[in-house]
Motif scaffolding. Structure first.
Motif, short mmCIF file in Angstrom:
data_model
loop_
_atom_site.label_atom_id
_atom_site.label_comp_id
_atom_site.label_asym_id
_atom_site.label_seq_id
_atom_site.Cartn_x
_atom_site.Cartn_y
_atom_site.Cartn_z
N ARG A 107 0.82 -1.21 0.00
CA ARG A 107 0.00 0.00 0.00
C ARG A 107 0.86 1.26 0.00
NH1 ARG A 107 -5.04 -1.16 0.28
NH2 ARG A 107 -5.98 -2.71 1.58
N PRO A 108 0.43 2.27 -0.78
CA PRO A 108 1.11 3.57 -0.72
C PRO A 108 1.12 4.11 0.71
CG PRO A 108 -0.39 3.49 -2.59
CD PRO A 108 -0.66 2.26 -1.76
N GLY A 109 2.19 4.80 1.03
CA GLY A 109 2.33 5.38 2.37
C GLY A 109 3.04 4.48 3.35
N THR A 110 3.19 3.19 3.02
CA THR A 110 3.91 2.29 3.92
C THR A 110 5.41 2.40 3.66
OG1 THR A 110 3.83 0.43 2.36
CG2 THR A 110 1.98 0.64 3.94
N ALA A 111 6.19 1.98 4.62
CA ALA A 111 7.65 2.02 4.47
C ALA A 111 8.09 1.20 3.26
CB ALA A 111 8.33 1.52 5.74
N ARG A 112 7.47 0.07 3.04
CA ARG A 112 7.81 -0.77 1.88
C ARG A 112 7.57 -0.01 0.58
NH1 ARG A 112 5.56 -6.67 3.59
NH2 ARG A 112 7.58 -7.46 4.28
N PHE A 113 6.40 0.60 0.48
CA PHE A 113 6.07 1.33 -0.73
C PHE A 113 7.04 2.49 -0.94
CE2 PHE A 113 4.05 4.44 -3.39
CZ PHE A 113 3.35 3.69 -4.32
N GLU A 114 7.28 3.24 0.10
CA GLU A 114 8.13 4.43 -0.01
C GLU A 114 9.57 4.07 -0.38
OE1 GLU A 114 6.85 7.41 -0.23
OE2 GLU A 114 4.89 6.54 0.22
N SER A 115 10.10 2.98 0.17
CA SER A 115 11.48 2.59 -0.17
C SER A 115 11.57 2.18 -1.64
CB SER A 115 11.99 1.46 0.73
OG SER A 115 11.28 0.26 0.52
N ALA A 116 10.55 1.48 -2.13
CA ALA A 116 10.54 1.08 -3.54
C ALA A 116 10.35 2.30 -4.44
CB ALA A 116 9.44 0.06 -3.80
N ALA A 117 9.45 3.19 -4.07
CA ALA A 117 9.21 4.39 -4.88
C ALA A 117 10.49 5.21 -5.00
CB ALA A 117 8.10 5.23 -4.26
N LYS A 118 11.21 5.37 -3.91
CA LYS A 118 12.46 6.14 -3.93
C LYS A 118 13.47 5.47 -4.87
CE LYS A 118 16.16 7.80 -0.96
NZ LYS A 118 16.73 7.81 0.37
N ALA A 119 13.62 4.16 -4.77
CA ALA A 119 14.58 3.44 -5.62
C ALA A 119 14.16 3.50 -7.09
CB ALA A 119 14.72 1.99 -5.16
N LEU A 120 12.88 3.36 -7.36
CA LEU A 120 12.40 3.38 -8.75
C LEU A 120 12.53 4.77 -9.37
CD1 LEU A 120 9.30 1.10 -8.25
CD2 LEU A 120 11.29 0.57 -9.67
N SER A 122 14.66 7.04 -8.56
CA SER A 122 16.09 7.24 -8.78
C SER A 122 16.56 6.47 -10.01
CB SER A 122 16.87 6.80 -7.54
OG SER A 122 18.24 6.94 -7.75
N ALA A 123 16.01 5.26 -10.19
CA ALA A 123 16.40 4.42 -11.32
C ALA A 123 16.00 5.03 -12.67
CB ALA A 123 15.78 3.03 -11.18
N LEU A 124 15.04 5.94 -12.68
CA LEU A 124 14.65 6.60 -13.93
C LEU A 124 15.78 7.44 -14.50
CD1 LEU A 124 11.02 7.78 -13.17
CD2 LEU A 124 11.74 5.80 -14.53
N LYS A 125 16.76 7.78 -13.67
CA LYS A 125 17.91 8.58 -14.11
C LYS A 125 19.15 7.72 -14.34
CE LYS A 125 16.17 12.38 -11.34
NZ LYS A 125 15.47 11.96 -10.16
N ASP A 126 19.01 6.42 -14.22
CA ASP A 126 20.14 5.50 -14.36
C ASP A 126 20.70 5.55 -15.78
OD1 ASP A 126 21.20 3.09 -12.53
OD2 ASP A 126 21.38 2.55 -14.65
N PRO A 127 22.02 5.42 -15.93
CA PRO A 127 22.58 5.39 -17.28
C PRO A 127 22.18 4.15 -18.08
CG PRO A 127 24.31 5.16 -15.62
CD PRO A 127 23.04 5.42 -14.89
N SER A 128 21.78 3.08 -17.38
CA SER A 128 21.40 1.85 -18.06
C SER A 128 19.94 1.90 -18.52
CB SER A 128 21.57 0.65 -17.12
OG SER A 128 20.92 -0.49 -17.66
N LEU A 129 19.74 1.66 -19.82
CA LEU A 129 18.39 1.62 -20.36
C LEU A 129 17.59 0.47 -19.75
CD1 LEU A 129 19.19 2.36 -24.10
CD2 LEU A 129 18.02 3.86 -22.48
N GLU A 130 18.26 -0.64 -19.48
CA GLU A 130 17.60 -1.81 -18.88
C GLU A 130 17.00 -1.46 -17.52
OE1 GLU A 130 16.92 -6.14 -18.67
OE2 GLU A 130 17.95 -5.10 -20.28
N VAL A 131 17.75 -0.72 -16.72
CA VAL A 131 17.28 -0.33 -15.39
C VAL A 131 16.13 0.66 -15.53
CG1 VAL A 131 17.94 0.82 -13.24
CG2 VAL A 131 19.50 -0.82 -14.31
N ARG A 132 16.28 1.64 -16.40
CA ARG A 132 15.21 2.64 -16.59
C ARG A 132 13.93 1.97 -17.09
NH1 ARG A 132 18.96 6.41 -19.77
NH2 ARG A 132 17.19 6.70 -21.15
#
Length: 184
Positions: A107-120, A122-132
């Protein structure tokens, strides 16, 4: 449940696949990962392998299998792998895909959701197309409408993603469609 599942694995098949998935031959890792993806009883054996296996092919295979198990015990591990720039991009992309398949359980707002949202995000700016690419897919599966503007900013990116047959922009458009389908 995995689309690869046909019938339960025998103990011999399970052991053979677990041995093959940590090998060095991509030709045996991929079929082992597909077999294990349909056997959620192997979650407890696959998770610890990520502490000992260093091969990118094997790590990707293990994450692929875990992605289909839908077991949230792998969630934080996948988030950590996605956020770790020392990991091979193919492994990080697979971690993003695994997060995508489990988002419906978080669920949004949970620690699990927030940690994944932050990582994802951030990954949108990754140099790797695979990661993005993997991050865009995961955001589209999040069922979290506040991600729509972030994805809209990517729609015009016509960078092709090798091996996927889509551009970053096409994947972003598909993610937006996934997020907004049935909500208008």
């Amino acid at each position: 449940m995995s689309p690869n599942e046909k019938e339960p694995l025998s103990e011999a098949q399970r052991e053979s696949a677990l041995e093959a998935i940590v090998g060095s031959d991509r030709a045996t890792i991929d079929p082992a990962a597909k077999l294990l993806s349909g056997d959620p009883t192997t979650t407890d054996r696959l998770i610890p392998l990520l502490d000992t296996v260093s091969s990118a092919d094997a790590r990707q295979g293990i994450l692929y299998a875990l992605s289909w198990h839908g077991d949230l015990r792998a969630w934080e591990l996948m988030v950590r792998i996605l956020a770790n720039p020392q990991e091979d991009p193919v492994v990080r992309g697979q971690a993003a895909e695994g997060i995508a398949y489990m988002f419906s359980q978080v669920r949004p707002g949970t620690a699990r959701f927030e940690s994944a949202a932050k990582a994802l995000l951030s990954a949108l700016k990754d140099p790797s197309l695979e990661v993005r690419f993997g991050a865009i897919f995961a955001l589209g599966e999040s069922n979290h409408l506040p991600f729509v503007p972030v994805l809209e900013a990517l729609v015009n990116d016509q960078t092709p993603v090798p091996g996927w047959g889509e551009t970053i922009g096409e994947k972003a458009a598909a993610a937006i469609e996934s997020l907004t389908w049935g909500k208008t």
